[in-house]
Design a protein around this motif. Structure first.
Motif, PDB file in Angstrom:
ATOM      1  N   GLU A  35      26.057  -3.507  -2.419  1.00  0.00           N
ATOM      2  CA  GLU A  35      26.382  -2.269  -1.713  1.00  0.00           C
ATOM      3  C   GLU A  35      27.827  -2.322  -1.233  1.00  0.00           C
ATOM      4  OE1 GLU A  35      23.564  -0.745   1.116  1.00  0.00           O
ATOM      5  OE2 GLU A  35      21.917  -1.416  -0.167  1.00  0.00           O
ATOM      6  N   SER A  36      28.503  -1.158  -1.250  1.00  0.00           N
ATOM      7  CA  SER A  36      29.933  -1.147  -0.901  1.00  0.00           C
ATOM      8  C   SER A  36      30.210  -1.675   0.496  1.00  0.00           C
ATOM      9  CB  SER A  36      30.496   0.264  -0.996  1.00  0.00           C
ATOM     10  OG  SER A  36      30.515   0.662  -2.320  1.00  0.00           O
ATOM     11  N   GLY A  37      29.265  -1.449   1.404  1.00  0.00           N
ATOM     12  CA  GLY A  37      29.497  -1.884   2.786  1.00  0.00           C
ATOM     13  C   GLY A  37      29.460  -3.394   2.955  1.00  0.00           C
ATOM     14  N   ALA A  38      28.953  -4.116   1.947  1.00  0.00           N
ATOM     15  CA  ALA A  38      28.770  -5.567   2.110  1.00  0.00           C
ATOM     16  C   ALA A  38      30.108  -6.259   2.362  1.00  0.00           C
ATOM     17  CB  ALA A  38      28.114  -6.135   0.851  1.00  0.00           C
ATOM     18  N   ASP A  39      30.069  -7.285   3.190  1.00  0.00           N
ATOM     19  CA  ASP A  39      31.277  -8.037   3.494  1.00  0.00           C
ATOM     20  C   ASP A  39      31.486  -9.064   2.384  1.00  0.00           C
ATOM     21  OD1 ASP A  39      33.368  -9.402   4.512  1.00  0.00           O
ATOM     22  OD2 ASP A  39      32.267 -10.330   6.173  1.00  0.00           O
ATOM     23  N   LEU A  40      32.316  -8.699   1.415  1.00  0.00           N
ATOM     24  CA  LEU A  40      32.479  -9.533   0.218  1.00  0.00           C
ATOM     25  C   LEU A  40      33.517 -10.638   0.366  1.00  0.00           C
ATOM     26  CD1 LEU A  40      32.271  -7.055  -2.778  1.00  0.00           C
ATOM     27  CD2 LEU A  40      30.710  -8.918  -2.219  1.00  0.00           C
ATOM     28  N   GLY A  41      34.354 -10.547   1.388  1.00  0.00           N
ATOM     29  CA  GLY A  41      35.458 -11.491   1.540  1.00  0.00           C
ATOM     30  C   GLY A  41      35.048 -12.952   1.351  1.00  0.00           C
ATOM     31  N   PRO A  42      34.102 -13.446   2.156  1.00  0.00           N
ATOM     32  CA  PRO A  42      33.736 -14.863   2.059  1.00  0.00           C
ATOM     33  C   PRO A  42      33.120 -15.228   0.699  1.00  0.00           C
ATOM     34  CG  PRO A  42      32.846 -13.863   4.076  1.00  0.00           C
ATOM     35  CD  PRO A  42      33.404 -12.754   3.258  1.00  0.00           C
ATOM     36  N   VAL A  43      32.354 -14.303   0.095  1.00  0.00           N
ATOM     37  CA  VAL A  43      31.733 -14.597  -1.209  1.00  0.00           C
ATOM     38  C   VAL A  43      32.823 -14.736  -2.267  1.00  0.00           C
ATOM     39  CG1 VAL A  43      30.070 -13.815  -2.933  1.00  0.00           C
ATOM     40  CG2 VAL A  43      29.755 -13.189  -0.544  1.00  0.00           C
ATOM     41  N   VAL A  44      33.746 -13.762  -2.253  1.00  0.00           N
ATOM     42  CA  VAL A  44      34.811 -13.777  -3.264  1.00  0.00           C
ATOM     43  C   VAL A  44      35.653 -15.045  -3.109  1.00  0.00           C
ATOM     44  CG1 VAL A  44      36.934 -12.603  -3.997  1.00  0.00           C
ATOM     45  CG2 VAL A  44      34.849 -11.287  -3.569  1.00  0.00           C
ATOM     46  N   ALA A  45      35.914 -15.436  -1.867  1.00  0.00           N
ATOM     47  CA  ALA A  45      36.710 -16.652  -1.634  1.00  0.00           C
ATOM     48  C   ALA A  45      35.987 -17.863  -2.224  1.00  0.00           C
ATOM     49  CB  ALA A  45      36.952 -16.838  -0.141  1.00  0.00           C
ATOM     50  N   GLU A  46      34.687 -17.942  -1.982  1.00  0.00           N
ATOM     51  CA  GLU A  46      33.943 -19.104  -2.491  1.00  0.00           C
ATOM     52  C   GLU A  46      33.888 -19.085  -4.024  1.00  0.00           C
ATOM     53  OE1 GLU A  46      30.248 -20.008  -0.500  1.00  0.00           O
ATOM     54  OE2 GLU A  46      29.560 -21.200  -2.229  1.00  0.00           O
TER      55      GLU A  46
ATOM     56  N   SER B 232      36.758 -10.553  -9.968  1.00  0.00           N
ATOM     57  CA  SER B 232      37.347  -9.242  -9.698  1.00  0.00           C
ATOM     58  C   SER B 232      36.254  -8.325  -9.168  1.00  0.00           C
ATOM     59  CB  SER B 232      37.968  -8.663 -10.974  1.00  0.00           C
ATOM     60  OG  SER B 232      36.972  -8.563 -11.966  1.00  0.00           O
ATOM     61  N   VAL B 233      36.660  -7.383  -8.335  1.00  0.00           N
ATOM     62  CA  VAL B 233      35.690  -6.460  -7.741  1.00  0.00           C
ATOM     63  C   VAL B 233      36.016  -5.049  -8.221  1.00  0.00           C
ATOM     64  CG1 VAL B 233      34.784  -5.512  -5.579  1.00  0.00           C
ATOM     65  CG2 VAL B 233      35.420  -7.939  -5.706  1.00  0.00           C
ATOM     66  N   VAL B 234      34.997  -4.363  -8.762  1.00  0.00           N
ATOM     67  CA  VAL B 234      35.196  -2.982  -9.219  1.00  0.00           C
ATOM     68  C   VAL B 234      34.492  -2.055  -8.222  1.00  0.00           C
ATOM     69  CG1 VAL B 234      34.878  -1.370 -11.137  1.00  0.00           C
ATOM     70  CG2 VAL B 234      35.054  -3.832 -11.587  1.00  0.00           C
ATOM     71  N   PRO B 235      35.245  -1.262  -7.482  1.00  0.00           N
ATOM     72  CA  PRO B 235      34.617  -0.371  -6.495  1.00  0.00           C
ATOM     73  C   PRO B 235      34.205   0.960  -7.126  1.00  0.00           C
ATOM     74  CG  PRO B 235      36.987  -0.229  -6.291  1.00  0.00           C
ATOM     75  CD  PRO B 235      36.705  -1.138  -7.471  1.00  0.00           C
ATOM     76  N   ASP B 236      33.701   1.873  -6.290  1.00  0.00           N
ATOM     77  CA  ASP B 236      33.434   3.268  -6.680  1.00  0.00           C
ATOM     78  C   ASP B 236      32.444   3.415  -7.831  1.00  0.00           C
ATOM     79  OD1 ASP B 236      35.231   4.056  -4.730  1.00  0.00           O
ATOM     80  OD2 ASP B 236      36.941   3.861  -6.094  1.00  0.00           O
ATOM     81  N   LEU B 237      31.375   2.645  -7.765  1.00  0.00           N
ATOM     82  CA  LEU B 237      30.308   2.785  -8.754  1.00  0.00           C
ATOM     83  C   LEU B 237      29.061   3.298  -8.046  1.00  0.00           C
ATOM     84  CD1 LEU B 237      30.831  -0.622 -10.590  1.00  0.00           C
ATOM     85  CD2 LEU B 237      31.485   1.652 -11.424  1.00  0.00           C
ATOM     86  N   ALA B 238      28.107   3.774  -8.826  1.00  0.00           N
ATOM     87  CA  ALA B 238      26.811   4.185  -8.269  1.00  0.00           C
ATOM     88  C   ALA B 238      25.722   3.542  -9.114  1.00  0.00           C
ATOM     89  CB  ALA B 238      26.679   5.701  -8.302  1.00  0.00           C
ATOM     90  N   LEU B 239      24.573   3.355  -8.481  1.00  0.00           N
ATOM     91  CA  LEU B 239      23.444   2.751  -9.184  1.00  0.00           C
ATOM     92  C   LEU B 239      22.319   3.792  -9.217  1.00  0.00           C
ATOM     93  CD1 LEU B 239      22.219   0.120 -10.343  1.00  0.00           C
ATOM     94  CD2 LEU B 239      21.471  -0.439  -8.046  1.00  0.00           C
TER      95      LEU B 239
END
Ligand code: ADP
Ligand code: ASP
Ligand code: MG
Length: 445
Positions: A354-365, A373-380
């Motif tokens: 979900e877009s609101g998720a705090d991705l910072g720490p995951v992406v760093a790990e 890479s993170v692709v925003p603006d998608l829908a499921l």
């Protein structure tokens, strides 16, 4: 007291005096079954409480927020001809909490849960007072006094294994119709917790499973689970029956009408759920049951998560090694980010969140062992129904619809249960895709 049903009333169902009167009539007509009532906060109040918390931290003026919340509750009480001070204790607590947060300029998840709890604590008092005025022998009860003890994960607490016994014990000791606060619990050290947004449905299922009731009723503002979100598709219509698996998929993939955790306790205890409309109580609504009859299988509904992002993880030196997937999964698990859909290839993995998720720490790990890479603006967009299991024709129709619209799916997933087909598409095309899919799957013959 032996309760045969749980009746849960959502925010709009307790949002005005007129709504509360309807709730009174619905509970009264079920009195023979000794309902255990669960209520949400008055509609919009949880949002207001959380906004108040934010304003207090930001040093804004919180008095206007407090008085708006007080006024909304007083208005309902006045219209119901109930004592206006019915909620006074909790409004005082609100005032003190707001001042405390403003003074400190910060709030912990624990304080946020305490603040958010005030909505349900007040609505339970209003509904119980109204039921008493009808001569129904009701009493308000905070979830923890009714036995709902949780872990200390503020904002997303889960019940402890001891809840069933605690809930049964509390119910055995009381007489009358309890009106319990949904959404809330208390952790072993005594702090109030919340079960996550929309969590009152989950509360109802937890109470229902513990009490071994015959039915868990979820009363809301629409006539059941519909073939699509009615705010998105005007012609959406109620689905008469869903399996637990179908309802769980729908809730997980974004149909707001049921909280995703709701089905688990009901499945465990084998208790059917019924979703009903407080404004049209005679309509049959939707039954959610363990096993569908042969004629009850089909394509049931379309759910949408409007704002998601895809995380693409490409293996660098880890390529071809065992444990790549596990390391990725661990990163998401450790930082408690929920993954909706996963697609893998030999050297890369794509996951949606979900877009609101705090991705910072995951992406760093993830970045320590892969290119991310993170692709925003998608829908499921997810089509749900057990019929997908054997329905080549349905799948063809779904992909045919995308082709007609010229929409390319970025990812597609056919869940392991084969109950849903989920498509990741550009967010700006979601509305037309859902409209068209609804038309092809439910309207055209
Ligand atoms: P409550 O406060 O009663 O829990 P919610 O707002 O949480 O109500 O859930 C009901 C709302 O869910 C409906 O008003 C509707 O807008 C939305 N919704 C989204 N998808 C669906 C669906 N498939 N079926 C019914 N309602 C849906
Ligand atoms: N009042 C809570 C919320 O708005 C819980 C619920 O309505 O189910 O999230
Ligand atoms: Mg809800």
């Amino acid at each position: 007291m032996r309760h045969a049903i749980v009746q849960k009333f959502g925010g709009t169902s307790v949002g005005t005096a007129e709504a509360v009167r309807r709730v009174g009539a619905i509970v009264a007509s079920a009195r023979e079954r000794h309902p255990f009532v669960v209520v949400s906060a008055v509609g919009g109040i949880t949002n207001r409480l959380l906004a108040l918390g934010e304003a207090a931290v930001a040093g804004g003026d919180v008095r206007a927020h407090v008085s708006d919340i007080a006024e909304i509750h007083r208005r309902i009480l006045t219209d119901l001809v109930l004592p206006v001070d019915t909620c006074a204790l909790w409004l005082d607590e609100l005032d003190s909490l707001a001042r405390g947060i403003a003074l400190l300029g910060e709030r912990s998840p624990r304080t946020t849960d305490r603040l958010a709890s005030l909505g349900e604590r007040m609505s339970a008092r209003i509904v119980a007072a109204h039921l008493v005025s009808l001569g129904l022998g009701a009493y308000p009860i905070d979830a923890w006094d009714a036995g709902l003890e949780t872990d200390a994960r503020f904002g997303r607490a889960r019940p402890l294994p001891s809840v069933d016994l605690r809930i049964r014990t509390a119910a055995a000791l009381s007489e009358g119709i309890p009106v319990a606060t949904g959404f809330l619990g208390r952790e072993p050290d005594g702090a109030i917790t919340t079960l996550g947004r929309g969590g009152s449905d989950y509360s109802a299922a937890i109470f229902g499973a513990a009490l071994g009731v015959e039915e868990i009723q979820i009363w809301t503002d629409v006539s059941g689970v519909l073939t699509a979100d009615p705010r998105q598709v005007k012609s959406a219509r109620p689905v008469p029956v869903l399996s637990f698996a179908e309802a769980a998929e729908l809730a997980f993939f974004g149909a707001k009408v049921l909280h995703p955790a709701t089905m688990a306790p009901a499945v465990r205890a084998g208790i059917p759920i019924r979703v009903l409309n407080t404004w049209k109580p005679d309509e049959p609504g939707t039954r959610v049951v363990a096993v569908l009859g042969a004629h009850e299988r089909g394509v049931k509904s379309i759910a949408t998560k409007h704002r998601i992002a895809a995380v693409n993880v490409v293996a660098s030196e880890m390529m071809f090694q065992y444990g790549f997937l596990e390391r990725i999964a661990n990163a998401f698990a450790r930082h408690e980010v929920v993954v909706d859909v996963i697609a893998t290839s030999e050297v890369s993995v794509a996951l949606t969140v979900e877009s609101g998720a705090d991705l910072g720490p995951v992406v760093a790990e993830l970045g320590t062992f892969s290119d991310v890479s993170v692709v925003p603006d998608l829908a499921l967009v997810s089509v749900v129904g057990e019929a997908l299991r054997d329905g080549l024709a349905v799948q063809a129709r779904i992909f045919g619809t995308l082709a007609e619209l010229g929409v390319r799916a970025e990812m597609a997933s056919y869940g392991a249960t084969r109950n849903n087909l989920s498509l990741v598409i550009p967010a700006e095309r979601a509305a037309e895709v859902v409209e068209a899919l609804h038309e092809r799957l439910f309207t055209r013959g």
